[in-house]
Motif scaffolding. Sequence first.
Motif, PDB file in Angstrom:
ATOM      1  N   GLU A  30      19.549  27.941  16.525  1.00 47.37           N
ATOM      2  CA  GLU A  30      19.346  29.214  15.831  1.00 47.37           C
ATOM      3  C   GLU A  30      18.951  30.317  16.805  1.00 47.37           C
ATOM      4  O   GLU A  30      19.397  31.471  16.659  1.00 47.37           O
ATOM      5  N   PHE A  59      22.482  20.091   8.275  1.00 50.23           N
ATOM      6  CA  PHE A  59      23.086  21.427   8.340  1.00 50.23           C
ATOM      7  C   PHE A  59      24.495  21.355   7.783  1.00 50.23           C
ATOM      8  O   PHE A  59      25.098  20.284   7.662  1.00 50.23           O
ATOM      9  N   GLN A  60      25.007  22.529   7.384  1.00 51.83           N
ATOM     10  CA  GLN A  60      26.347  22.612   6.812  1.00 51.83           C
ATOM     11  C   GLN A  60      27.237  23.441   7.707  1.00 51.83           C
ATOM     12  O   GLN A  60      26.847  24.507   8.183  1.00 51.83           O
ATOM     13  N   ARG A  61      28.428  22.930   7.954  1.00 51.19           N
ATOM     14  CA  ARG A  61      29.451  23.663   8.709  1.00 51.19           C
ATOM     15  C   ARG A  61      30.705  23.693   7.854  1.00 51.19           C
ATOM     16  O   ARG A  61      31.361  22.675   7.665  1.00 51.19           O
ATOM     17  N   ARG A  65      17.146  22.375  15.637  1.00 52.05           N
ATOM     18  CA  ARG A  65      17.446  23.498  14.753  1.00 52.05           C
ATOM     19  C   ARG A  65      17.083  24.831  15.408  1.00 52.05           C
ATOM     20  O   ARG A  65      17.900  25.758  15.448  1.00 52.05           O
ATOM     21  N   ASN A  99      24.630  26.207   9.287  1.00 53.61           N
ATOM     22  CA  ASN A  99      23.599  26.676   8.360  1.00 53.61           C
ATOM     23  C   ASN A  99      22.638  25.518   8.116  1.00 53.61           C
ATOM     24  O   ASN A  99      22.984  24.543   7.431  1.00 53.61           O
TER      25      ASN A  99
END
Length: 528
Positions: free
Chosen positions: A305, A474-476, A301, A463
């Motif tokens: 990021e 995570f979301q894509r 992560r 995200n």
Amino acid sequence: MTKDWWRGSVTYQVYPRSFQDSNGDGIGDLNGITQRIGHIASLGVDAVWLSPVFTSPMADMGYDVSDYTDIDPLFGDLKDFDRLVAKAHEHGLKVIIDQVLSHSSDQHPFFVESRKGRDNDKSDWYVWADAQPDGSPPNNWASVFGGSAWEWDGHRKQYYLHNFLTSQPDFNFHNKEVQDWLLGTMRFWLERGVDGFRLDTVNFYFHDAKLRKNPARKGEPQVNPYEMQLHKFSKTRPENLDFLARMRKLTDEYSASMVGEVGDSTRAVEIMGEYTSGEDRLHQAYSFEMLGPQFSPKHFRTTVERFFRKAPDGWPCWAFSNHDVIRHLTRWEEHGPDQDSLAKLCAAMLLSFPGSVCIYQGEELGQTETELEFDELTDPPGIRFWPDYKGRDGCRTPMVWDGNGNTSGGFSEAKPWLPVKAPQLARNVAVQEADQDSVLHFYRKMLAFRAEREDLHGRGIANFIKRPDPVLMFQRGGLICLFNLGPDPVETNLPQADSYELVGPSQAATLRKRKVTLGPNGFGFIQV
């Protein structure tokens, strides 16, 4: 060819010495790659990257180039290269070649001329410096392969810079003639039809012209003292950016792509971002951040990021294995219940990250590191630092095509340049082709899923949704990607949404309303 074909692409790295031997000398070659190009295309990747095939004395397995516009006879000739490019293009594959621009072989004619004296046409093409009054090197810069980065030349009575082997002298990029000539060698291959370049040690091009001393790096002594310095002045100099702009201008003429290898153990992700920001630098960059021992949701992560914080408009290329590091299934074996489950988890995770991806030959088989004896090594740093560092040969052993009693696994009719051992022989292409549940077939399924989902291969970032270890979520776009990075079952809740549907490839994943149960190394993709 679309200008931005490289965005979201998946590249398959071939190590030519170890892919397929076509002439029975125990060493892989270009015709062997051409023979096996169908296997690469069948995976569903977009491009193939060839590690160096240029003329070389092979002190560092081709990363010491003595002729930048010809093929080493070990691998074939220019006609063989042209046939390979044509065959790859027939299969819809782009071809990316390894460009080693920061240094050459000491057998390159330009270095042979440069070391003759201080007043010839090539005298300033490499980095030369006087000794200190006591005869010691100009400064404290260290070589990646151990010892000083400076080597004394008794004829010129000066030191020359080598960030790697003493037989790999560094070019002097402060000399514009050097830049122009190197760009010319790139144009040679672009005119020959290549679609891009993997740039070796892209942040090593320029050195500090004042030769200022590198500061110490805090910490305990290391196996290799190179890691005991902060390489502030020996690499990653600001002048690099102007040369990257010149390279970008050239490659954009041909709609070609550059992916740069950033070598730095303290701020590689930030350099990746800096080197890919805007439209006048690298198209993509990768580092060793995901090529090490760290395997945790926090590590993946924060790495992703950090990159996008530095370069919201930049483009990363992520990899878990390559020709320089221990294969990831061996590095991370403690985190999985078995090789196949861990291999599938890693593939699903890597192919879901925002950016582009590179996979290394054999990775699609769940291949592991080969345990070698000292007398089987060929790699210089492995020989130098044995046994605390065993070098890079363990990840470079030949590709295994079958297990039919041939000790080379179908790689060669002769004794291979590195041995094929039983654990690797067992994970061959033929046996996995026959098993629909194999790692090989999973790679094909996952690559197809990525290709059909714009939210996986497009520009969108990830995200991250924090969950307790060992869950990475995570979301894509409209897709939630979640992974169990541990060997035990876990349960977790999904974020609030109107609906949930388990889609695409999955492993040990069960969805009940908002709750997902993941078995050991389980993963799934949830459409919301």
